[in-house]
Each structure stands twice: as structure tokens, then as C-alpha cells.
Design a protein around this motif. Sequence first.
Motif, mmCIF file in Angstrom:
data_model
loop_
_atom_site.group_PDB
_atom_site.id
_atom_site.type_symbol
_atom_site.label_atom_id
_atom_site.label_comp_id
_atom_site.label_asym_id
_atom_site.label_seq_id
_atom_site.Cartn_x
_atom_site.Cartn_y
_atom_site.Cartn_z
ATOM 1 N N HIS A 160 88.207 39.766 18.353
ATOM 2 C CA HIS A 160 87.679 38.495 18.349
ATOM 3 C C HIS A 160 86.531 38.294 19.441
ATOM 4 C CE1 HIS A 160 91.384 37.894 20.963
ATOM 5 N NE2 HIS A 160 90.515 36.960 21.627
ATOM 6 N N GLN A 204 87.161 33.116 17.722
ATOM 7 C CA GLN A 204 88.284 32.376 18.365
ATOM 8 C C GLN A 204 87.565 31.398 19.090
ATOM 9 O OE1 GLN A 204 90.209 33.586 21.770
ATOM 10 N NE2 GLN A 204 92.201 34.004 20.566
ATOM 11 N N HIS A 212 85.580 34.889 26.229
ATOM 12 C CA HIS A 212 86.045 36.433 26.590
ATOM 13 C C HIS A 212 85.670 37.295 25.010
ATOM 14 C CE1 HIS A 212 89.811 34.454 25.071
ATOM 15 N NE2 HIS A 212 90.169 35.740 24.474
HETATM 16 CO CO CO Z 1 91.552 35.913 22.829
#
Ligand code: CO
Length: 142
Positions: free
Chosen positions: A11, A58, A82
Motif C-alpha cells: 500500500h 491507504q 509511508h
Molecule cells: Co501502512
Amino acid sequence: MTAPLLTEIDHVAIAVRDLDAAVAWYSETLGAHVTHREHVESDGVEEALLQVADSYVQLVSPTRADSPVAKFLDTRGEGLHHVGYRVADCAAALESITRGGGRVIDAVPRPGSRGTTVAFVHPKSSFGTLIELVEEAPPAGR
Ligand code: CO
């Protein structure tokens, strides 16, 4: 030479202030729909996973003021938070990275969302990007 540790991109995580507004935008504008939504109490976040082929976007939003994502939004604003990479064995990957001099945030793997096992690598040792290692199985013994 290190053998490949990363098997796929799991993700791309994006920090947002208004999760519902972000979910609506991704859905209406990009046609990316939510397949999983979860409140991760330990991280102080609400997350929505939108499937893109075999990976996810995400969207993460803080649920309390002391959440790391709340601090991120305060200092950096909304945006890329991230990148999560799939690994076959989170503990082994973490050990390999530490042995290679990489700085990690999680000394040992811990439970992630969707019943995964995860660990974070510090952005200071990975050229500015927070990296999450994701193993598609719950931590051993759970
Ligand atoms: Co994550």
C-alpha cells in the motif's frame, strides 16, 4: 548483495485530515473504492483501504491528538505518509535490515491492520520515506 526482501507494493499510505472527504474524492474522481476500513487503536488512526489492482491506497486520519499521524499532519501537512511493502517474513526482513545498518522503528514485528504483521523502518535511514514491512499473516503465537 542482499536477496530481494520486498515481494510487492502492499500500500501507499496518505495522511488526510478528513477521511470521509478523502474516501469520497478517491471514489468519485478516481473510481477507487473502499474494500476495508478499520480503527487501529494502537496507532491512533482510522484507515480506509482502497484497492488498486493487487495493492491498496491507504488513507489514514488521526483519531487522537497524540497519534503520530496527527503530529505528521501538524508538521508536514496532508500527503504521502509511508509506503508499505509485502515481505515473506517480517521478522527475517527486519533482522536483515538491522544487520545491514538500517535504523528501525519497531525492534520486533507487531500486529497491523487486516490481520497482518508489520514493522516500520525509520525514514532517516531510507532517504526520507517511512517504510512499512507487511507480512500477510498475523504475528506468530496470536
Ligand atoms: Co501502512
